[in-house]
Write a protein that holds these residues in place. Structure first.
Motif, PDB file in Angstrom:
ATOM      1  N   ASP A   1       0.824  -1.205   0.000  1.00 50.43           N
ATOM      2  CA  ASP A   1       0.000   0.000   0.000  1.00 50.43           C
ATOM      3  C   ASP A   1       0.861   1.260   0.000  1.00 50.43           C
ATOM      4  O   ASP A   1       0.514   2.275  -0.617  1.00 50.43           O
TER       5      ASP A   1
ATOM      6  N   ASP B   1      -2.124   0.920  10.411  1.00 53.18           N
ATOM      7  CA  ASP B   1      -3.267   0.713   9.515  1.00 53.18           C
ATOM      8  C   ASP B   1      -2.856   0.944   8.057  1.00 53.18           C
ATOM      9  O   ASP B   1      -1.967   1.756   7.777  1.00 53.18           O
ATOM     10  N   PRO B   2      -3.493   0.254   7.122  1.00 52.20           N
ATOM     11  CA  PRO B   2      -3.148   0.439   5.703  1.00 52.20           C
ATOM     12  C   PRO B   2      -3.514   1.831   5.203  1.00 52.20           C
ATOM     13  O   PRO B   2      -4.400   2.498   5.746  1.00 52.20           O
TER      14      PRO B   2
ATOM     15  N   ASP C   1      -5.425   4.174   3.152  1.00 56.79           N
ATOM     16  CA  ASP C   1      -6.738   4.042   2.506  1.00 56.79           C
ATOM     17  C   ASP C   1      -7.468   5.371   2.425  1.00 56.79           C
ATOM     18  O   ASP C   1      -8.705   5.414   2.341  1.00 56.79           O
TER      19      ASP C   1
ATOM     20  N   HIS D   1      -7.823   7.488   0.082  1.00 58.08           N
ATOM     21  CA  HIS D   1      -8.605   7.729  -1.133  1.00 58.08           C
ATOM     22  C   HIS D   1      -9.928   6.967  -1.096  1.00 58.08           C
ATOM     23  O   HIS D   1     -10.943   7.463  -1.613  1.00 58.08           O
ATOM     24  N   GLU D   2      -9.955   5.796  -0.460  1.00 56.23           N
ATOM     25  CA  GLU D   2     -11.215   5.090  -0.266  1.00 56.23           C
ATOM     26  C   GLU D   2     -12.133   5.874   0.669  1.00 56.23           C
ATOM     27  O   GLU D   2     -13.346   5.964   0.445  1.00 56.23           O
TER      28      GLU D   2
ATOM     29  N   ASP E   1      -1.137   9.759   3.889  1.00 54.15           N
ATOM     30  CA  ASP E   1      -2.366   9.442   4.622  1.00 54.15           C
ATOM     31  C   ASP E   1      -2.259  10.083   6.003  1.00 54.15           C
ATOM     32  O   ASP E   1      -1.159  10.380   6.487  1.00 54.15           O
TER      33      ASP E   1
ATOM     34  N   LYS F   1      -3.783   9.218   9.857  1.00 51.07           N
ATOM     35  CA  LYS F   1      -4.482   8.221  10.665  1.00 51.07           C
ATOM     36  C   LYS F   1      -4.881   8.842  12.001  1.00 51.07           C
ATOM     37  O   LYS F   1      -4.065   9.527  12.638  1.00 51.07           O
TER      38      LYS F   1
END
Length: 501
Positions: A27, A210-211, A213, A215-216, A255, A257
């Motif tokens: 990722d 955590d991965p 993500d 954009h999700e 990202d 978090k």
């Protein structure tokens, strides 16, 4: 009832630490590649390219992504129905795994842990002890998440006990520019809110596991306050224009978090922990069937990127470089260094400063020389040196004027920005500070053709080495007039981003 064997825990931890030393999570590779494709600042794009090329080289060569192979942090969830076949405690098992991983003969990892931290600061030699967090949970398995965190990014951690009505986002946006580039962006920010001071720190660190993500999350929208904060900060932090390695650009974070925890009515503890471009962590589960199996990623997971010096690159022969040549360099220039390059970091600088204060002669003549702030990994096989990326230069700021004025040192090479004290000394002495890319240690090491210790051998990786380098890529970060790319670059790109918004 599941039976967990002591040897399986030890071997799994050892294997995991070797694994993450040379494999980035997929990722992270994907997110970094997307940042590379989006980036419009050539200097920042070049830095991201070096990080991705280094990552692929480490994956194929099974050598460390970064010379700072990190302080080990382990989160363990122990199932209540597990039975142990062991005569060691859990922490002892984990530390034995660390010990084996860091002394593996095929891929030696740098031991950076020092005992007696406010005294003798003696290296423990095997990178133990790890920082271990464990919980007893329902179930009949053991879940372990292993991470290796570099000192440069850990040093930029921030904490505050805010008032309940204070704006968390505003505080974070105030702190991020103060962190500079020593945490090697682009990376991630882990933010912990609530609990107590130590709980906020712990959940901020755990959030980094955590991965990626974001954009999700952008696509589906926020469903709680923590997710709202993630989206707000991802947008606003990137609009600061800090960019890769602090050079200015579109991507500062890959990202954000956020984790929270109930807290006292009078408090709002908030922690920020950055994770650098050498993001290293892996998760596995032990179910009694043996040691963890960690599948190797496919080479196709890495993008094919070639690094080229580009137009306008300057070349410098360190064996005959002159102050006049250095004065022609401008902030942001790419320079390829060849010739004899000295090394030295915190312990060596302190020892030299102490010797100069006593009127003692130094064991090496620094006049007209360049010094590289690095603590390399030990070589294996036919390597002349192991991964040898730069360390954070600001730690040497307090020594800079002494080194320049009392030894005749001409230039320095390190990571990230310099502070006002160092910049003034560089300007006053018409010296120069060059920046190598943090997170590209194995790639940098390919430019080092020979290495020998020439002073302070007892300091180990902090000894003074003499490297023979060939076309080592660096960026002019502070020129002889005291102009800093780490001020000019982000200011320029903050303005560009504001105009594009």
């Amino acid at each position: 009832m599941t039976v967990i064997r002591q040897d399986d825990v030890i071997q799994s931890v050892a294997d995991a630490l070797q694994y993450i030393s040379y494999y980035h999570p997929k990722d992270f590779i994907d997110a970094m590649h997307q940042a590379y494709l989006r980036e419009q600042n050539p200097a920042a794009r070049d830095a991201i390219a070096q990080i991705l090329i280094n990552s692929r080289m480490c994956a194929t060569g099974h050598r460390p992504i970064c010379q700072d192979t990190g302080i080990v942090t382990v989160f363990v969830n122990v199932g209540m129905n597990v039975r142990w076949e062991a005569d060691m405690g859990l922490e002892d098992m984990i530390n034995e795994g660390v010990r084996r991983a860091y002394s593996h003969p095929d891929n030696v990892l740098r031991a950076s842990m020092l005992a007696d931290p406010d005294g003798a600061r003696r290296n423990t030699k095997d990178n133990t002890p790890a920082i271990i967090h464990h919980k007893i949970v329902p179930g009949d398995t053991i879940e372990i998440h292993v991470a290796a965190k570099g000192g440069g990014s850990e040093a930029k951690t921030k904490f505050a006990m805010l008032n309940p009505s204070d704006d968390v986002a505003a505080w974070v946006l105030e702190q991020v520019p103060k962190m500079g580039a020593g945490w090697c962006p682009p990376g991630m920010l882990g933010i912990g809110i609530g609990g107590t001071a130590e709980q906020a720190m712990k959940i901020a660190k755990e959030a980094l596991l955590d991965p990626i993500d974001i954009h999700e999350l952008q696509a589906r929208g926020a469903s709680n306050r923590a997710e709202e904060l993630r989206l707000e900060l991802f947008d606003k932090v990137n609009k600061l224009g800090i960019g890769a390695q602090g050079l200015g650009g579109l991507t500062t974070v890959l990202d954000i978090k956020v984790r929270d925890y109930p807290t006292h009515a009078a408090n709002k503890p908030v922690a920020i922990i950055p994770n650098c471009a050498a993001t290293r962590h892996v998760h596995f589960t032990l179910d009694g069937s043996g040691a963890a199996s960690l599948p190797a990623p496919k080479l196709d997971d890495w993008p094919e990127i070639a690094w080229e010096a580009g137009e306008g690159v300057k070349r410098a022969n360190l064996n005959d470089i002159t102050p006049e040549e250095v004065k022609r360099w401008q902030p942001g220039d790419t320079v390829l260094l060849s010739g004899k390059l000295l090394t030295g970091r915190d312990a060596a600088h302190k020892r030299m400063a102490d010797m100069l204060a006593k009127g003692e002669a130094l064991p090496v003549d620094l006049k007209g020389r360049f010094i590289y702030y690095v603590g390399p990994v030990d070589p294996v096989g036919d390597e002349v040196v192991g991964p040898a990326g730069p360390t954070t230069a600001t730690r040497m700021d307090k020594f800079t004027r002494t080194m320049l004025e009392q030894t005749g040192l001409l230039g320095m090479v390190g990571k990230a920005e310099r502070g006002p004290t160092a910049i003034e000394a560089i300007r006053d002495n018409e010296a120069v500070y060059l920046m190598a890319v943090g997170g590209a240690a194995y790639l940098v090491a390919q430019a080092i053709k020979s290495s020998r210790v020439i002073a302070f051998e007892d300091l180990g990786m902090e000894a003074i080495y003499e490297f023979e380098v060939e076309d080592m890529p660096v960026t002019v970060a502070v020129d002889s007039r005291g102009e800093s790319i780490h001020k000019l670059g982000p200011a320029k790109w903050r303005e560009i981003i504001a105009q594009q918004s």
